[in-house]
Write a protein that holds these residues in place. Sequence first.
Motif, PDB file in Angstrom:
ATOM      1  N   SER A   1       0.821  -1.213   0.000  1.00  8.41           N
ATOM      2  CA  SER A   1       0.000   0.000   0.000  1.00  8.41           C
ATOM      3  C   SER A   1       0.856   1.264   0.000  1.00  8.41           C
ATOM      4  O   SER A   1       2.002   1.277   0.449  1.00  8.41           O
ATOM      5  CB  SER A   1      -0.940  -0.003   1.199  1.00  8.41           C
ATOM      6  OG  SER A   1      -0.220   0.268   2.377  1.00  8.41           O
TER       7      SER A   1
ATOM      8  N   ARG B   1      -8.104  -0.326  -2.913  1.00  9.78           N
ATOM      9  CA  ARG B   1      -8.509  -1.083  -1.724  1.00  9.78           C
ATOM     10  C   ARG B   1      -8.606  -0.164  -0.505  1.00  9.78           C
ATOM     11  O   ARG B   1      -7.632   0.473  -0.140  1.00  9.78           O
ATOM     12  CB  ARG B   1      -7.494  -2.191  -1.427  1.00  9.78           C
ATOM     13  CG  ARG B   1      -7.200  -3.072  -2.641  1.00  9.78           C
ATOM     14  CD  ARG B   1      -6.257  -4.204  -2.258  1.00  9.78           C
ATOM     15  NE  ARG B   1      -5.668  -4.835  -3.436  1.00  9.78           N
ATOM     16  CZ  ARG B   1      -4.749  -5.785  -3.382  1.00  9.78           C
ATOM     17  NH1 ARG B   1      -4.322  -6.222  -2.205  1.00  9.78           N
ATOM     18  NH2 ARG B   1      -4.262  -6.308  -4.496  1.00  9.78           N
ATOM     19  N   ASP B   2      -9.757  -0.168   0.144  1.00  8.36           N
ATOM     20  CA  ASP B   2      -9.901   0.607   1.379  1.00  8.36           C
ATOM     21  C   ASP B   2      -9.168  -0.081   2.512  1.00  8.36           C
ATOM     22  O   ASP B   2      -8.577   0.549   3.376  1.00  8.36           O
ATOM     23  CB  ASP B   2     -11.380   0.721   1.789  1.00  8.36           C
ATOM     24  CG  ASP B   2     -12.113   1.745   0.950  1.00  8.36           C
ATOM     25  OD1 ASP B   2     -11.442   2.605   0.348  1.00  8.36           O
ATOM     26  OD2 ASP B   2     -13.348   1.672   0.883  1.00  8.36           O
ATOM     27  N   GLU B   3      -9.255  -1.380   2.514  1.00 10.08           N
ATOM     28  CA  GLU B   3      -8.729  -2.135   3.650  1.00 10.08           C
ATOM     29  C   GLU B   3      -8.432  -3.539   3.155  1.00 10.08           C
ATOM     30  O   GLU B   3      -9.105  -4.040   2.260  1.00 10.08           O
ATOM     31  CB  GLU B   3      -9.768  -2.142   4.780  1.00 10.08           C
ATOM     32  CG  GLU B   3      -9.229  -2.414   6.165  1.00 10.08           C
ATOM     33  CD  GLU B   3      -8.998  -3.882   6.430  1.00 10.08           C
ATOM     34  OE1 GLU B   3      -8.113  -4.207   7.226  1.00 10.08           O
ATOM     35  OE2 GLU B   3      -9.706  -4.721   5.813  1.00 10.08           O
TER      36      GLU B   3
ATOM     37  N   GLU C   1     -11.382  -6.319   4.095  1.00  5.17           N
ATOM     38  CA  GLU C   1     -12.648  -5.852   3.538  1.00  5.17           C
ATOM     39  C   GLU C   1     -12.710  -6.006   2.013  1.00  5.17           C
ATOM     40  O   GLU C   1     -13.712  -6.479   1.463  1.00  5.17           O
ATOM     41  CB  GLU C   1     -12.735  -4.375   3.916  1.00  5.17           C
ATOM     42  CG  GLU C   1     -14.023  -3.693   3.658  1.00  5.17           C
ATOM     43  CD  GLU C   1     -13.901  -2.213   4.069  1.00  5.17           C
ATOM     44  OE1 GLU C   1     -13.454  -1.933   5.205  1.00  5.17           O
ATOM     45  OE2 GLU C   1     -14.243  -1.353   3.253  1.00  5.17           O
ATOM     46  N   TYR C   2     -11.622  -5.623   1.343  1.00  2.22           N
ATOM     47  CA  TYR C   2     -11.614  -5.633  -0.123  1.00  2.22           C
ATOM     48  C   TYR C   2     -11.914  -7.032  -0.673  1.00  2.22           C
ATOM     49  O   TYR C   2     -12.684  -7.201  -1.615  1.00  2.22           O
ATOM     50  CB  TYR C   2     -10.244  -5.156  -0.630  1.00  2.22           C
ATOM     51  CG  TYR C   2     -10.186  -4.999  -2.134  1.00  2.22           C
ATOM     52  CD1 TYR C   2     -10.623  -3.826  -2.736  1.00  2.22           C
ATOM     53  CD2 TYR C   2      -9.702  -6.020  -2.951  1.00  2.22           C
ATOM     54  CE1 TYR C   2     -10.590  -3.676  -4.111  1.00  2.22           C
ATOM     55  CE2 TYR C   2      -9.663  -5.878  -4.320  1.00  2.22           C
ATOM     56  CZ  TYR C   2     -10.098  -4.703  -4.902  1.00  2.22           C
ATOM     57  OH  TYR C   2     -10.069  -4.569  -6.259  1.00  2.22           O
TER      58      TYR C   2
ATOM     59  N   PHE D   1     -12.784  -0.600  11.754  1.00  2.29           N
ATOM     60  CA  PHE D   1     -12.525  -1.491  10.633  1.00  2.29           C
ATOM     61  C   PHE D   1     -13.844  -2.185  10.337  1.00  2.29           C
ATOM     62  O   PHE D   1     -14.569  -2.574  11.256  1.00  2.29           O
ATOM     63  CB  PHE D   1     -11.417  -2.452  11.075  1.00  2.29           C
ATOM     64  CG  PHE D   1     -11.409  -3.816  10.435  1.00  2.29           C
ATOM     65  CD1 PHE D   1     -11.350  -3.957   9.050  1.00  2.29           C
ATOM     66  CD2 PHE D   1     -11.440  -4.964  11.218  1.00  2.29           C
ATOM     67  CE1 PHE D   1     -11.328  -5.214   8.473  1.00  2.29           C
ATOM     68  CE2 PHE D   1     -11.414  -6.223  10.652  1.00  2.29           C
ATOM     69  CZ  PHE D   1     -11.363  -6.346   9.266  1.00  2.29           C
TER      70      PHE D   1
END
Lengths: 325, 343
Positions: free
Chosen positions: B18, B72-74, B77-78, B100
Amino acid sequence: MAVFGAALVGSYPRSEKVASIHRKFLKGAIEAEEFERLIGAETEKLIKFFVRTGLNTFTDGMLRWDDIFNPLIRFVDGVEVNGLVRFYDNNFFFRAPIIKSDPVIKEGAPITAWCRKGVDVLEGLRARDRVTLKQPLPGPATLASASIAEGVSVEELIEKWWSGVLEPLAKELIKEGCVPEFHEPEVVWDPSKKDLWARAAELIAGIGKGWYVTYFRPADPVSDVLGKLGEGFVVAVDLVSGTGLENVIGAGVKRLALGAVDGRNTKMERCRTLVSLAKNAVEKGAVEVFVTNNTLLDFLPEPVARKKVRLLGRVRKRLARESGV
Amino acid sequence: MVWRKVELPVLPTTVIGSYPRPKWLREFIAGYREGRYKEEQMREAFDDAVIAVLNDHREAGVDIPTDGEMRRDEMVEYFAERIEGFKFYGPVRVWGNNYFRKPAVVSRLRYRGPMVVDEYLFTKKVTYSDIVKVTITGPYTIADWSFNEYYPSKEELAFEIARIINKEIKALEEAGAIYVQVDEPALTTHPEEIGWAVEAVNEAVKGVNIKVGLHVCYSDYNILKPYYDRLNVSQFALEFANRGFRDLDVLKGLNKELGFGVVDVHSRRVETPEEVAAAIRKVMEYVPPECLFINPDCGLKLLPRKIAKQKLKAMVEGTRIIRQELRKRGLERIELRKDLTCP
Ligand SMILES: [Zn+2]
């Protein structure tokens, strides 16, 4: 005849609204007074919700708290607040206390005042005689173990935290009509130190009344420790992590809180199962039995926690109906 | 596509995955969520952001970039959003006022089709580099950071996810990717589960014929150590700057390539190239240079973009200092390897 109840231990998750109040405060968009007013209002709503659902013993949801240590440790002289530390095996982190000198609770620490506000809400609802409000505090064993201290043993830290902070605070809480709820996950997490934990439990027992809450691991390896608490205490055990109730009851614990509603899983428990667990504990010799969440509800999304609290309310009603209490 | 020969400078520099989202992208995402932009426009913004990230990586001199995980936010989650059987009830707190969106497994999980293949194809199309790295969250971490309402045990859940991740890695391989990194930050958090957790990772990479790295961070690596040989990956990408380059002894007996974390992603202080060089010299006492990659400790996304880029520059410059020294020993280039052991 046995007494049944349904209770909430520890925290209730922050709703979107509560989260946004915290966010505004952290960004400096609102002052401390406004923060307290808004959080106070949300706490009041939550207490009303607990009363409506039929819980008879609960906390105020700890909406002002980040974890079981904070902000308490910010109101203690001799302590600095550290970076983030993992809370046992959870994907959840707390700020640990760094011991600089003997910890002593600061004059004017607001913990008791917060609890008093909750008691006032109950009085407003004319519910004080029906329900008990508890104030969660970290237990001495857990607090000492989480402390970062050079050259001070856990044993010494237990004594210091107890005499300087927890004992005066707990006494003050009781005076104000709140029941102290000591969180002691460390005791079941590391049973190898149970001699130390027994000493800590003896200190707590001296207060005379309260709740003693264990979670994340089964309690039966430390049954002897729990037996030190005496009749003034309700002992909460995590039934999701394991059973072994016979040993706990056998050690003299007659007032039990069965942590059977999982605070770490969104899956809903069945009312019927919870009711039979409670009856079962009575058959094994318990005289007072609460059904509770096994640990802080902060690990759950708020809408799920709400459903689980409602479930606890249904459990109490059903137990009352079926036991005639 | 099949495995192909790729030459790299010795001590290849890379990122964990990231990278900070540019400010304008964060604002655009907020606008998209409010309904101000169409999906098509959102996709275009993500594409533009990937180009910007790759430009930062290029200017810093990183040999093997990623797309910065812009889309991707997280990390859990993604994937949970793209696998059938997950449900989101709402956010849970991780610390302070930080949340989260922890997913719940509510029915049998099913692979719905490629999750990151498009990400890879776009990155490949616009990159300056010969190869790119694709990151994918590992089965154990997805299982550990989810509520399990459906499977009889966490172990069964993790293995189900592993089979799904395996399909995705094979889809990436099919699409031409030659370097995938499985991210498992949770791998050592429940020491009593590590035995099967390691096998879940192996299940995820079973039958894969490209290079697979494994990233584990902020962990007690002593828990991982007994499993070095068991893990069927070619590289461990580990965090060491955060721990002041202590604990290097855990690398004794490592018979794999090491992705060595040389910059701390949780501190805004930018390391100097000399500090990076000193750290590399130190680690070379444990791992030979031909088995070393150089990377930050972890994903850079929590840093301000400017600092993230400066850290990458320092990382590359520090690496170049050591490359000069290695050149005198005749060591200049290495080949990208997918072997499970090194040397
Ligand atoms: Zn990481």
